[in-house]
Design a protein around this motif. Structure first.
Motif, mmCIF file in Angstrom:
data_model
loop_
_atom_site.group_PDB
_atom_site.id
_atom_site.type_symbol
_atom_site.label_atom_id
_atom_site.label_comp_id
_atom_site.label_asym_id
_atom_site.label_seq_id
_atom_site.Cartn_x
_atom_site.Cartn_y
_atom_site.Cartn_z
ATOM 1 N N TRP A 139 -2.739 0.492 -4.277
ATOM 2 C CA TRP A 139 -2.537 -0.879 -3.837
ATOM 3 C C TRP A 139 -1.771 -1.610 -4.935
ATOM 4 O O TRP A 139 -2.228 -1.646 -6.087
ATOM 5 N N THR A 147 -3.123 7.334 -2.881
ATOM 6 C CA THR A 147 -2.829 6.024 -2.305
ATOM 7 C C THR A 147 -3.125 4.947 -3.345
ATOM 8 O O THR A 147 -4.182 4.994 -3.981
ATOM 9 N N LEU A 191 0.885 -1.153 0.000
ATOM 10 C CA LEU A 191 0.000 0.000 0.000
ATOM 11 C C LEU A 191 0.923 1.202 0.000
ATOM 12 O O LEU A 191 1.675 1.415 0.961
ATOM 13 N N GLN A 248 1.649 5.356 -0.453
ATOM 14 C CA GLN A 248 1.025 6.664 -0.275
ATOM 15 C C GLN A 248 2.029 7.748 -0.620
ATOM 16 O O GLN A 248 3.174 7.712 -0.150
ATOM 17 N N ASN A 296 -0.303 12.787 4.049
ATOM 18 C CA ASN A 296 -0.615 12.218 2.748
ATOM 19 C C ASN A 296 -0.833 13.370 1.782
ATOM 20 O O ASN A 296 -1.611 14.275 2.053
#
Length: 145
Positions: free
Chosen positions: A142, A140, A4, A6, A135
């Motif tokens: 995956w 973001t 993941l 960011q 952030n």
């Protein structure tokens, strides 16, 4: 292997109140290692993290990678990313790597990142970590090997 990622303006990870890793502009990558993952999976995910175009160019489009902006990378192991959450109300971790295998693969990924010249910081494998970040976006994604 799962990641993941960011886009961050800054991020840090602390263990027991002490900062163990900290970056400025770049990517915070939470990494989950599964039982069958190999060093090749780590290489694949790391390559994708370094080349994934999620930073804005002069026109404001996400056309630049971590490599392009010479950004920083914070790698944090997170076994909960590989949890099976399809059934019930409790996650299952049967797909997760053993602690020894997970640590080996994660450490190999860190070594590979440092070999590429990326400014790389890490959390502490297996520790109770507190991760904080700003952030940027938020942006973001995956990734899976």
């Amino acid at each position: 292997m799962k990641a993941l990622i960011q886009r961050v303006k800054q991020a840090q990870v602390a263990v027991g109140g002490q900062t163990v890793g900290q970056i400025q502009q770049g990517i915070l990558a939470l990494i989950g290692v599964e039982r069958e993952d190999t060093v090749q999976d780590a290489e694949k995910i790391l390559g994708k993290i370094a080349r994934y175009r999620l930073f804005a160019d002069d026109a404001g489009k996400m056309n630049l990678s971590l490599n392009d902006i010479q950004g920083q990378l914070l790698l944090v192991s997170q076994f909960t990313l590989v949890a099976d959450t399809k059934k019930g109300n409790r996650p299952g971790f049967s797909r997760g790597a053993t602690p020894a295998h997970g640590q080996h693969i994660f450490n190999q990924m860190v070594a590979l990142a440092k070999q590429t010249g990326l400014h790389t910081e890490t959390g502490q494998f297996g520790a109770d970590m507190q991760v904080s970040l700003v952030n940027d976006g938020p942006v973001t994604f995956w990734l899976e090997s």
